[in-house]
Design an enzyme around this catalytic site. Structure first.
Site, PDB file in Angstrom:
ATOM      1  N   CYS A 397       0.789  -1.283   0.037  1.00 36.20           N
ATOM      2  CA  CYS A 397       0.084  -0.041   0.102  1.00 36.20           C
ATOM      3  C   CYS A 397       0.899   1.154   0.022  1.00 36.20           C
ATOM      4  O   CYS A 397       0.727   2.070   0.847  1.00 36.20           O
ATOM      5  CB  CYS A 397      -1.047  -0.075   1.127  1.00 36.20           C
ATOM      6  SG  CYS A 397      -1.951  -1.364   1.022  1.00 36.20           S
ATOM      7  N   PHE A 398       1.589   1.337  -1.042  1.00 39.07           N
ATOM      8  CA  PHE A 398       2.204   2.746  -1.245  1.00 39.07           C
ATOM      9  C   PHE A 398       2.412   2.717  -2.724  1.00 39.07           C
ATOM     10  O   PHE A 398       2.429   1.966  -3.546  1.00 39.07           O
ATOM     11  CB  PHE A 398       3.532   3.021  -0.572  1.00 39.07           C
ATOM     12  CG  PHE A 398       4.703   2.005  -0.977  1.00 39.07           C
ATOM     13  CD1 PHE A 398       4.958   0.818  -0.384  1.00 39.07           C
ATOM     14  CD2 PHE A 398       5.678   2.523  -2.037  1.00 39.07           C
ATOM     15  CE1 PHE A 398       6.001  -0.013  -0.972  1.00 39.07           C
ATOM     16  CE2 PHE A 398       6.586   1.639  -2.423  1.00 39.07           C
ATOM     17  CZ  PHE A 398       6.612   0.561  -1.635  1.00 39.07           C
TER      18      PHE A 398
END
Ligand SMILES: *Cc1c(COP(=O)(O)O)cnc(C)c1O
Length: 483
Positions: A397-398
């Site tokens: 999640c980036f």
């Protein structure tokens, strides 16, 4: 969850010889147009298909590392052939595999049996080498931050030590008298030759953190005095290469180490320096599956540039990592979704920063090829047509979690697979715990003449229970109870 994972792992082991369906299917794929099974790319294709068939990569375990055992053996044999035939009678080089490149016990055992030792840089790496059965006299300890206890343990075991700096030598002054005999003890020097193309990987710049900087004012004289004051100091260590550093520059570093050894011995009036550790650092070509003669070429280059290294007066130590293991490994991951954003096609896969940390954070320095397979593990091609320009994203999640951007590939669909070749060193064996993603399972494989693939579990995937335990699960009340 953990039970089913363990069951799957057992399955990977026990299907080794039993999978007759696989055998038949693989035989199918060994058609006359395919490359021979001795070719790395063909073995990889067969292994991908078999990994899907045998459930090594599926919904529950959407990413895995595959290790080509034959490739590892070939690389070890190539290294030994390049160096060992030139040693004087009675001396063969100690090829200490850099454990950080593939910190997996079964890999270290395989390489031990192929005649290699181990280069370690932490208590953990030393423990892995010992667990693999590498004898202490074939281990070299090299970290830049060894504690006094680590040094004492190495001396106690008989593990060779390369000191990094004068303060470490002073610690050794106090420790050496505790023992009746010492393993070889050396000093790492930095020839300060300049950087390669990747700054973070360049170990021989003027300001590199490793070793005694030889070109600094007074340093050379200090090194000479350090040796003359310590009769037990008997090796020089130069590890001046890495990915991005050309072999010619590495050879200059080795030449500087050899020259210094001669200088010390002349000043001592005896052969005090008896061994030269030339480090590792041979770069790998990440663009091709074609076999490289890199070890032979580097050994030939050294023989021309530093002939004195091979005249039998010095024990030779090498510490290659990436060049031994990179080509043997493949990350295999499922495509979960495909989408489009701002006109760019994106395949969201399970191969991201957790298993390809360098490529994700430094994509220009560490580009990887992306190979595409369909859901059954068959090679997916564009059949001559143009591919689709896609980003290949990971699960983290980036936004930057991409293993490739703007890459023209066959159009990917959910359930397809992507493979990242050349990832046998510093990729799945060195995972990054982001998003509490599990360390992926790693499976070694062999392919026989008929194309049958056998797998063995090298490391099973981390379970959810293990992730919780590593995240302080046993101390769940620790903070709330702290008043
Ligand atoms: C990392 C390292 C190696 C191995 O480097 P490769 O580039 O993987 O060959 C060898 N010696 C030392 C001291 C290292 O730090």
């Amino acid at each position: 969850m953990s039970a089913s994972r363990a069951g799957r792992t057992d399955n990977a082991d026990s299907t080794n010889s039993a999978d007759s369906t696989d055998n038949a299917d693989n035989a199918d794929s060994t058609d006359s147009t395919a490359a021979p099974v001795h070719h790395l790319s063909h073995r990889r294709d067969l292994a991908v298909r078999a990994a899907v068939r045998q459930g090594l990569v599926d919904e529950r375990q959407p990413v895995a590392g595959l290790l080509d055992v034959a490739a590892l053996r070939e690389r070890a044999a190539a290294l030994r052939a390049a160096f060992d035939d030139v040693s004087a009678p009675g001396t063969t080089a100690l090829h200490a595999f850099a454990v950080k490149a593939a910190s997996l016990v079964p890999v270290l055992r395989l390489l031990r049996d192929a005649g290699l030792g181990a280069e370690v840089a932490s208590p953990g790496e030393l423990a892995l080498a010992r667990a693999a059965g590498v004898p202490p006299e074939r281990i070299v300890l090299d970290s830049p931050a060894k504690t006094t206890e680590e040094l004492r343990e190495a001396l106690r075991l008989g593990v060779a030590v390369n000191a990094d700096n004068p303060q470490e030598l002073a610690r050794l002054d106090a420790l050496v008298p505790e023992f009746d005999q010492q393993p070889p003890i050396g000093l790492r020097v930095n020839p300060q030759l300049g950087a390669g193309s990747i700054n973070a990987m360049s170990t021989a710049t003027a300001t590199s953190k490793f070793g005694v900087p030889l070109r600094d004012a007074g340093a050379r004289e200090e090194v000479r005095r350090a040796f003359l004051a310590r009769p037990w100091l008997s090796r020089l260590h130069v590890h001046s290469g890495s990915q991005g550093v050309p072999p010619e520059l590495m050879a200059e570093g080795v030449a500087a180490g050899h020259e210094l050894a001669e200088e010390v011995n002349a000043a001592a009036g005896r052969r005090q320096v008896t061994g030269i550790d030339i480090g590792g650092g041979l770069p790998v070509d990440f663009t091709t599956d074609e076999p490289a003669d890199d070890f032979a070429a580097y050994a030939a280059l050294l023989r021309r540039r530093v002939p004195g290294l091979f005249d039998g007066r010095y024990a030779l130590v090498t510490e290659f990592g990436r060049a031994l293991a990179a080509k043997a490994g493949t990350v295999l991951a499922r495509v979960e979704y495909t989408k489009s954003a701002g006109g760019r096609a994106i395949a969201v896969t399970h191969a991201g920063a957790q298993t390809a940390v360098r490529t994700v954070f430094a994509p220009d320095a560490w580009p990887l090829r992306v190979l595409t397979y369909d859901a059954a593990g068959g090679v997916k091609t564009t059949s001559g047509a143009r591919g689709v320009v896609q980003d290949v994203a990971g699960p983290c999640c980036f936004a930057g979690d991409l293993v490739a951007t703007g890459r023209e590939l066959p159009e990917l669909a959910p359930g397809d697979l992507v493979a990242l070749p050349d990832t046998g060193a510093y990729y799945f064996s060195t995972p990054f715990g982001y998003n509490s993603l599990p360390r992926p399972g790693v499976y070694g494989f062999t392919v026989d003449r008929s194309g049958e693939v056998r797998f063995a579990t090298v490391r099973r995937a981390q379970t959810l229970a293990e992730i919780v335990a590593e995240a302080g699960g046993a101390h769940d009340d620790a903070l709330t109870a702290l008043r």
